[in-house]
Scaffold this active site. Structure first.
Site, PDB file in Angstrom:
ATOM      1  N   LYS A  77      -2.081   5.845  -4.584  1.00 25.31           N
ATOM      2  CA  LYS A  77      -3.176   6.800  -4.349  1.00 25.31           C
ATOM      3  C   LYS A  77      -2.832   8.173  -4.907  1.00 25.31           C
ATOM      4  O   LYS A  77      -1.695   8.631  -4.799  1.00 25.31           O
ATOM      5  CB  LYS A  77      -3.447   6.951  -2.847  1.00 25.31           C
ATOM      6  CG  LYS A  77      -3.448   5.670  -2.055  1.00 25.31           C
ATOM      7  CD  LYS A  77      -3.881   5.877  -0.605  1.00 25.31           C
ATOM      8  CE  LYS A  77      -3.643   4.629   0.223  1.00 25.31           C
ATOM      9  NZ  LYS A  77      -2.281   4.506   0.736  1.00 25.31           N
ATOM     10  N   ASP A  85       0.855  -1.184   0.000  1.00 28.01           N
ATOM     11  CA  ASP A  85       0.000   0.000   0.000  1.00 28.01           C
ATOM     12  C   ASP A  85       0.892   1.235   0.000  1.00 28.01           C
ATOM     13  O   ASP A  85       1.534   1.554   0.996  1.00 28.01           O
ATOM     14  CB  ASP A  85      -0.892  -0.001   1.246  1.00 28.01           C
ATOM     15  CG  ASP A  85      -1.908   1.136   1.225  1.00 28.01           C
ATOM     16  OD1 ASP A  85      -2.958   0.968   0.578  1.00 28.01           O
ATOM     17  OD2 ASP A  85      -1.639   2.187   1.824  1.00 28.01           O
ATOM     18  N   TYR A 113       3.294   9.444  -0.023  1.00 25.46           N
ATOM     19  CA  TYR A 113       4.272   8.771   0.852  1.00 25.46           C
ATOM     20  C   TYR A 113       5.701   8.959   0.319  1.00 25.46           C
ATOM     21  O   TYR A 113       6.661   8.519   0.963  1.00 25.46           O
ATOM     22  CB  TYR A 113       3.978   7.272   0.995  1.00 25.46           C
ATOM     23  CG  TYR A 113       2.613   6.933   1.563  1.00 25.46           C
ATOM     24  CD1 TYR A 113       1.835   7.886   2.218  1.00 25.46           C
ATOM     25  CD2 TYR A 113       2.093   5.646   1.446  1.00 25.46           C
ATOM     26  CE1 TYR A 113       0.588   7.564   2.722  1.00 25.46           C
ATOM     27  CE2 TYR A 113       0.850   5.319   1.964  1.00 25.46           C
ATOM     28  CZ  TYR A 113       0.103   6.291   2.592  1.00 25.46           C
ATOM     29  OH  TYR A 113      -1.139   5.973   3.100  1.00 25.46           O
ATOM     30  N   HIS A 136      -7.065   9.533  -2.628  1.00 23.93           N
ATOM     31  CA  HIS A 136      -6.511   9.418  -1.274  1.00 23.93           C
ATOM     32  C   HIS A 136      -7.346  10.185  -0.246  1.00 23.93           C
ATOM     33  O   HIS A 136      -7.659   9.664   0.830  1.00 23.93           O
ATOM     34  CB  HIS A 136      -5.066   9.935  -1.292  1.00 23.93           C
ATOM     35  CG  HIS A 136      -4.245   9.523  -0.122  1.00 23.93           C
ATOM     36  ND1 HIS A 136      -2.897   9.376  -0.182  1.00 23.93           N
ATOM     37  CD2 HIS A 136      -4.575   9.227   1.155  1.00 23.93           C
ATOM     38  CE1 HIS A 136      -2.427   9.010   0.997  1.00 23.93           C
ATOM     39  NE2 HIS A 136      -3.436   8.916   1.827  1.00 23.93           N
TER      40      HIS A 136
HETATM   41  N1  LIG Z   1      -5.663   6.086   3.242  1.00 24.00           N
HETATM   42  C1  LIG Z   1      -5.148   6.773   4.245  1.00 24.00           C
HETATM   43  O1  LIG Z   1      -5.491   7.937   4.460  1.00 24.00           O
HETATM   44  C2  LIG Z   1      -4.163   6.128   5.138  1.00 24.00           C
HETATM   45  C3  LIG Z   1      -3.569   4.934   4.780  1.00 24.00           C
HETATM   46  N2  LIG Z   1      -2.659   4.312   5.606  1.00 24.00           N
HETATM   47  C4  LIG Z   1      -2.094   3.018   5.168  1.00 24.00           C
HETATM   48  O2  LIG Z   1      -2.424   2.024   6.131  1.00 24.00           O
HETATM   49  C5  LIG Z   1      -1.260   1.322   6.523  1.00 24.00           C
HETATM   50  C6  LIG Z   1      -1.402   0.821   7.948  1.00 24.00           C
HETATM   51  O3  LIG Z   1      -1.819   1.841   8.813  1.00 24.00           O
HETATM   52  P1  LIG Z   1      -0.884   2.560   9.899  1.00 24.00           P
HETATM   53  O4  LIG Z   1      -1.317   3.975   9.965  1.00 24.00           O
HETATM   54  O5  LIG Z   1       0.532   2.314   9.646  1.00 24.00           O
HETATM   55  O6  LIG Z   1      -1.335   1.923  11.261  1.00 24.00           O
HETATM   56  P2  LIG Z   1      -1.273   0.437  11.924  1.00 24.00           P
HETATM   57  O7  LIG Z   1      -2.543   0.277  12.654  1.00 24.00           O
HETATM   58  O8  LIG Z   1      -0.827  -0.573  10.937  1.00 24.00           O
HETATM   59  O9  LIG Z   1      -0.203   0.626  13.078  1.00 24.00           O
HETATM   60  C7  LIG Z   1       1.144   0.806  12.886  1.00 24.00           C
HETATM   61  C8  LIG Z   1       1.720   1.096  14.285  1.00 24.00           C
HETATM   62  O10 LIG Z   1       1.502  -0.011  15.123  1.00 24.00           O
HETATM   63  C9  LIG Z   1       2.724  -0.523  15.623  1.00 24.00           C
HETATM   64  N3  LIG Z   1       2.637  -2.001  15.574  1.00 24.00           N
HETATM   65  C10 LIG Z   1       2.656  -2.784  14.474  1.00 24.00           C
HETATM   66  N4  LIG Z   1       2.521  -4.088  14.817  1.00 24.00           N
HETATM   67  C11 LIG Z   1       2.404  -4.111  16.168  1.00 24.00           C
HETATM   68  C12 LIG Z   1       2.235  -5.160  17.097  1.00 24.00           C
HETATM   69  N5  LIG Z   1       2.148  -6.422  16.699  1.00 24.00           N
HETATM   70  N6  LIG Z   1       2.182  -4.840  18.410  1.00 24.00           N
HETATM   71  C13 LIG Z   1       2.261  -3.546  18.808  1.00 24.00           C
HETATM   72  N7  LIG Z   1       2.400  -2.511  17.977  1.00 24.00           N
HETATM   73  C14 LIG Z   1       2.474  -2.785  16.658  1.00 24.00           C
HETATM   74  C15 LIG Z   1       3.772   0.016  14.685  1.00 24.00           C
HETATM   75  O11 LIG Z   1       4.975   0.243  15.384  1.00 24.00           O
HETATM   76  P3  LIG Z   1       6.387  -0.357  14.844  1.00 24.00           P
HETATM   77  O12 LIG Z   1       6.502   0.065  13.412  1.00 24.00           O
HETATM   78  O13 LIG Z   1       7.360   0.309  15.765  1.00 24.00           O
HETATM   79  O14 LIG Z   1       6.288  -1.829  15.015  1.00 24.00           O
HETATM   80  C16 LIG Z   1       3.174   1.349  14.239  1.00 24.00           C
HETATM   81  O15 LIG Z   1       3.458   2.362  15.194  1.00 24.00           O
HETATM   82  C17 LIG Z   1      -0.126   2.361   6.332  1.00 24.00           C
HETATM   83  O16 LIG Z   1       1.121   1.722   6.228  1.00 24.00           O
HETATM   84  C18 LIG Z   1      -0.574   3.060   5.057  1.00 24.00           C
HETATM   85  O17 LIG Z   1      -0.167   2.315   3.928  1.00 24.00           O
HETATM   86  C19 LIG Z   1      -2.338   4.866   6.811  1.00 24.00           C
HETATM   87  C20 LIG Z   1      -2.863   6.070   7.220  1.00 24.00           C
HETATM   88  C21 LIG Z   1      -3.833   6.792   6.415  1.00 24.00           C
HETATM   89  O1  LIG Z   2      -1.060   8.548   5.836  1.00 25.35           O
HETATM   90  C1  LIG Z   2      -1.930   8.764   4.988  1.00 25.35           C
HETATM   91  O2  LIG Z   2      -2.183   8.007   4.047  1.00 25.35           O
HETATM   92  C2  LIG Z   2      -2.736   9.984   5.078  1.00 25.35           C
HETATM   93  O3  LIG Z   2      -3.527  10.286   4.236  1.00 25.35           O
HETATM   94  C3  LIG Z   2      -2.623  10.851   6.263  1.00 25.35           C
HETATM   95  O4  LIG Z   2      -2.765  12.163   5.904  1.00 25.35           O
HETATM   96  C4  LIG Z   2      -3.710  10.519   7.272  1.00 25.35           C
HETATM   97  O5  LIG Z   2      -4.971  10.542   6.712  1.00 25.35           O
HETATM   98  C5  LIG Z   2      -3.606  11.448   8.409  1.00 25.35           C
HETATM   99  O6  LIG Z   2      -2.575  12.000   8.655  1.00 25.35           O
HETATM  100  C6  LIG Z   2      -4.769  11.617   9.264  1.00 25.35           C
HETATM  101  O7  LIG Z   2      -4.433  12.300  10.413  1.00 25.35           O
END
Ligand SMILES: NC(=O)C1=CN([C@@H]2O[C@H](COP(=O)(O)OP(=O)(O)OC[C@H]3O[C@@H](n4cnc5c(N)ncnc54)[C@H](OP(=O)(O)O)[C@@H]3O)[C@@H](O)[C@H]2O)C=CC1
Ligand SMILES: O=C(O)C(=O)[C@@H](O)[C@H](O)C(=O)CO
Length: 250
Positions: free
Chosen positions: A39, A9, A14, A72
């Site tokens: 996205k 993803d 990013y 996005h």
């Molecule tokens: N469309 C949008 O607007 C958005 C899309 N995304 C997408 O979604 C994906 C996933 O979401 P994301 O925001 O990263 O959140 P997640 O819910 O996947 O959480 C990631 C966090 O959780 C921690 N973590 C991971 N595995 C564990 C575990 N087993 N136990 C405890 N803590 C854990 C990680 O820390 P550590 O790395 O230190 O392990 C990191 O801080 C992103 O990579 C991105 O591609 C994200 C935000 C917005």
């Molecule tokens: O991380 C992503 O993909 C985002 O779009 C971020 O902007 C996310 O939506 C965010 O920062 C919300 O607080």
């Protein structure tokens, strides 16, 4: 990828499409065994800009097609962006097109004008934010829900939640695995993120146990309906996001 993940993803915002493309190439894994989502960012929603941005994503990724391409953030010239995405899909540049961060209010504003129904809506989802109203709309339209933040982005309260800890103990699993298993059983697409190899490994070990319907209900009851989570309907959000990510600054 060597640990078995096949779902990538990424996004223009990013700033890593080039690195993702290199990783795919270096992995030697056949293209048809990898799922690549990217996205379109807010700055490129005007029709001609969106067309160029799609071609640029393909170029940076080093791919002939993307499996999924998303709006996005759903603000501004969403209709123009969607038209460009529909055409790119017809041209074979994108297999599926979808949206992200569309609340019920935003969905009802834009989607009725689309010719092609989005295949997915990528939304924040975790046991504290279960998107109940939105999921009804998506189910009625046969649209998949993809969870971003499926682990609550590491929310400490969530990881200390007694309901989850008790279930984890019963199955000899950790809380992260219980959360991801819950989401999988709910029919939600998940792609958890971690920078730690041990977690990357454990987060995919969720296919050797099954939560009972009582356990599913006890996790469903944890929903806090968006409290403390990102709100795409919040006033001023478009400008905040534009200030946070300038994809033309590279
Ligand atoms: N469309 C949008 O607007 C958005 C899309 N995304 C997408 O979604 C994906 C996933 O979401 P994301 O925001 O990263 O959140 P997640 O819910 O996947 O959480 C990631 C966090 O959780 C921690 N973590 C991971 N595995 C564990 C575990 N087993 N136990 C405890 N803590 C854990 C990680 O820390 P550590 O790395 O230190 O392990 C990191 O801080 C992103 O990579 C991105 O591609 C994200 C935000 C917005
Ligand atoms: O991380 C992503 O993909 C985002 O779009 C971020 O902007 C996310 O939506 C965010 O920062 C919300 O607080």
């Amino acid at each position: 990828m060597k640990l078995g993940y096949r779902h990538i993803d990424t996004a223009v915002a990013y700033f890593n499409e080039q690195e993702v493309g290199k990783a795919i190439k270096d992995s030697g894994i056949p293209r048809d065994q990898i799922w690549v989502t990217s996205k379109l960012w807010l700055q490129d929603f005007a029709y001609e800009d969106a067309k160029k941005a799609i071609d640029l994503s393909l170029e940076k990724l080093g791919l002939d097609y993307m499996d999924l391409y998303l709006i996005h953030q759903p603000y501004g010239k969403v209709d123009e962006a969607w038209k460009a995405m529909e055409e790119a899909q017809k041209d074979g540049k994108i297999r599926s097109i979808g949206v992200s961060n569309m609340t019920p209010k935003i969905w009802n504003k834009f989607v009725p004008n689309f010719d092609v129904m989005p295949s997915v809506n990528q939304m924040q989802f975790d046991p504290y934010f279960q998107q109940k109203e939105l999921r009804k709309i998506l189910a009625e339209n046969h649209v998949a829900l993809e969870a971003w933040g499926p682990l609550g982005q590491g929310d400490k309260d969530l990881f200390n939640e007694p309901v989850l800890k008790n279930i984890a103990e019963k199955y000899g699993k950790d809380v992260g695995q219980v959360i991801l298993r819950f989401e999988h059983q709910e029919g939600i697409i998940v792609f958890p993120k971690s920078v730690h190899e041990a977690r990357i490994k454990s987060n995919k070990e969720i296919f050797d146990f099954e939560l009972t319907s009582d356990e599913m209900d006890s996790i469903r009851a944890l929903d806090r309906n968006g409290e403390g989570r990102h709100d795409p309907d919040a006033p001023g959000i478009k400008d905040q996001l534009l200030n946070a990510f300038d994809v033309h600054a590279e």
